[in-house]
Structure formats: structure tokens, C-alpha cells
Design an enzyme around this catalytic site. Structure first.
Site, PDB file in Angstrom:
ATOM      1  N   GLU A 186      32.101  47.365  25.198  1.00  8.74           N
ATOM      2  CA  GLU A 186      31.879  46.786  23.878  1.00  8.74           C
ATOM      3  C   GLU A 186      30.194  47.165  23.783  1.00  8.74           C
ATOM      4  O   GLU A 186      29.721  47.393  22.542  1.00  8.74           O
ATOM      5  CB  GLU A 186      31.898  45.208  23.755  1.00  8.74           C
ATOM      6  CG  GLU A 186      33.438  45.069  23.603  1.00  8.74           C
ATOM      7  CD  GLU A 186      33.761  43.405  23.890  1.00  8.74           C
ATOM      8  OE1 GLU A 186      35.107  43.191  23.597  1.00  8.74           O
ATOM      9  OE2 GLU A 186      33.073  42.903  24.594  1.00  8.74           O
ATOM     10  N   ASP A 204      36.562  33.287  29.214  1.00  9.23           N
ATOM     11  CA  ASP A 204      36.171  32.083  28.441  1.00  9.23           C
ATOM     12  C   ASP A 204      35.826  31.197  29.442  1.00  9.23           C
ATOM     13  O   ASP A 204      35.077  30.230  29.201  1.00  9.23           O
ATOM     14  CB  ASP A 204      37.553  31.230  27.740  1.00  9.23           C
ATOM     15  CG  ASP A 204      38.047  32.287  26.550  1.00  9.23           C
ATOM     16  OD1 ASP A 204      37.216  32.823  26.018  1.00  9.23           O
ATOM     17  OD2 ASP A 204      39.288  32.208  26.436  1.00  9.23           O
TER      18      ASP A 204
END
Length: 309
Positions: free
Chosen positions: A190, A256
Site C-alpha cells: 500500500e 487491528d
């Protein structure tokens, strides 16, 4: 609205169903074991991670239909403070299946249903009323939600002097960076897309992250390197932390967990080196457990002792 030091936002939560099975043969009925249900979605998982570390946060999420009601019950069982924004369309479900013989994991993710304009306005209004130090925007966008929606949320939060932490991807992340936020957590692939290159090697990551910092896209860039750990970069500091070696059972919720560990550490005024160490250990500890149950706090403590040696 009650003040909380950390608030997480999940506009596209999921009711996660996980199970085990033996044998994967097309067109044959596959017998599954009793399913486990968990409240899922980026921000919800971040709030669960914070709770496991002994911290507190307010979990803001949407909820619709019977699946949403079950999601709310699961959040309540986790004893998380929550602000629920009701929606007409049902909350999505995700399915995770583990094959017993091969130990292979299969993850099936479904898109979130569309919001009405009124529901989107309610989300924005909820953010305007927040009193918090940190806002964690995490997870994907629902079907039909414009890619600048997180950007709008980030602007509202920044206007209230809230430190915005973003963990998303694609166009939604690019738009947020136009506004500039406190911290982002892209993976190495990314990050390459964000700076307009096809590929990055590890020695190039620090320089690439500093491009985003120099452009005022983010103050802190944490780049996830998967099994290799993560690197935290600011204008003045760089810290690379290698992930401890463990027996991996599931990668669900590892990212997360890492974000949850980092924002908890920030709220405790830990040094940036400690922030990335705790984040990596939380993410690694999550891979030691099956399903979507994230990590055990005692595993995080052991892993921290290991990397600090």
C-alpha cells in the site's frame, strides 16, 4: 456526549462466523463444526484489543437488522462502551473456515450494505459531537459510500483538535492523506501505491514513508511488514521491530490488534519505540489464536520480554 480518551469508528462492521471442517471437495456437502460468532470490523477489533490491554475506548459503529442486533449483543458481552448508529439495511456477515487436516484458513468477506443520506449524516454528526484525544478510523467503506467519506470525518475531527489514526486502503486512504492525519498504518504494498511506485524493498521503506510525512499526509507512518514485523517512521525517528517467531494459527484481526496496541500505548504516553514494540507484539500474539478472538494479554507480555532481551 461522554468523553473518552480513545474513540474507534467502524462504519462497516461485520458479524463474523468462524468454524472448522475436514475435507474440501467441490459440489459435496461439507460438514462444519459448531460456529463461533464474534463482533468484527476494524474499529470494533481495535476497541477489543484496547480492552484486552486494560484500557478503555468508545466504539462507534453502525448496526442494522438481526445481524446488527447480534453484533450489539456481542459488543455488550465484551463490555465495550459503544455508540450505535442504527441503519435500515442489515449489518453484513463474514465467514472464516479452517480445514483441520491442512490447517488452511479460508476467509470470505462480504460488502457492507448501502446507507441512506440521513444515515451518513448521522455518522458525521456523531463525529462532530465527540470529545476525545484519539479517533481511530478503521476498516472498509460500505457499498455506495463515496471514497472521500473518511476524509470528511478526518476534517471534522481535526477541527476539534482530535488526533486521527487511519487504517484503511485504496482511494479512501489516498483521500484522507490529502487532509493529513496523525498516524496511518499501510502495508509495504500500500505504501508503494501511495507514493506512486510499483514495488518497494525494505531498505526503501523509510525514505518512502518520509515522503508522506514531508507532504504533511501523516505525522507518523507505521508500515506493516507482515511476518517481518513493522517499521515506525516520523520526521525525527525511525524504529524497526522484527516480529517474534510464533506458531501461526490465524491472521484474522492481527492488523487491528497492532493498531489497538499502538493507540493504547500512545494514550499511556509511551515512547514511540515502545509504541511500535507493543503494536508488533499485539499483532503477533493475535496470530497465535484461532478464529477472530484476537490476542491474550499474557502472550503480549511474554513477547515483549522476548524482543526486549
Amino acid at each position: 456526549m461522554k468523553a473518552q480518551q480513545i474513540v474507534t469508528l467502524t462504519i462497516n462492521p461485520s458479524l463474523d462466523k468462524s468454524t472448522h471442517f475436514t475435507g474440501f471437495i467441490a459440489e459435496q456437502k461439507i460438514r462444519c463444526e459448531k460456529p463461533r460468532y464474534d463482533a468484527g470490523g476494524g474499529g470494533i477489533n481495535v476497541s477489543k484489543a484496547i480492552s484486552k490491554l486494560g484500557g478503555k475506548s468508545t466504539c462507534v459503529c453502525t448496526s442494522g437488522g438481526s445481524s446488527g442486533e447480534m453484533l450489539e449483543d456481542l459488543i455488550a458481552k465484551e463490555k465495550l462502551d459503544s455508540i450505535v448508529i442504527k441503519t435500515k439495511n442489515w449489518t453484513r456477515e463474514n465467514f472464516i473456515a479452517f480445514e483441520n487436516k491442512t490447517k488452511a484458513q479460508y476467509r470470505f468477506g462480504f460488502p457492507g450494505n448501502e446507507f441512506s443520506e440521513d444515515e451518513k449524516d448521522k455518522i458525521l454528526q456523531t463525529i462532530k459531537e465527540l470529545k476525545t484525544d484519539y479517533l481511530v478510523i478503521s476498516g472498509s467503506l460500505n457499498e455506495g459510500v463515496a471514497t472521500d467519506f473518511y476524509q470528511k470525518i478526518a476534517k471534522i475531527a481535526k477541527d476539534s483538535s482530535i488526533k486521527v489514526i487511519v487504517d484503511t486502503s485504496g482511494e479512501a486512504l489516498k483521500k484522507v492523506l490529502e487532509t493529513g492525519v496523525y498516524l496511518i498504518k499501510p502495508n509495504i504494498g500500500e505504501l508503494a501505491k501511495l507514493i506512486g511506485v510499483g514495488h518497494l524493498e525494505l531498505p526503501e521503506v523509510e525514505k518512502a514513508a518520509k515522503k508522506l510525512i514531508d507532504n504533511k499526509s501523516a505525522e507518523i507512518v507505521v508500515v506493516s511488514l507482515g511476518a517481518d514485523g513493522a517499521i515506525l517512521v516520523t520526521k525525527k525517528e525511525t524504529h524497526l521491530v522484527k516480529a517474534p517467531k510464533v506458531e501461526k494459527k490465524s491472521t484474522v484481526g492481527a492488523g487491528d490488534s497492532m493498531v489497538g496496541g499502538m493507540v493504547w500505548a500512545l494514550s499511556q504516553n509511551k515512547t514511540l519505540k515502545e509504541v511500535i514494540q507493543i503494536g508488533v507484539c499485539c499483532g503477533t500474539a493475535a496470530t497465535m489464536n484461532e478464529g477472530t478472538q484476537l490476542f491474550k494479554a499474557e502472550d503480549v507480555v511474554k513477547l515483549l520480554e522476548e524482543i526486549e532481551k
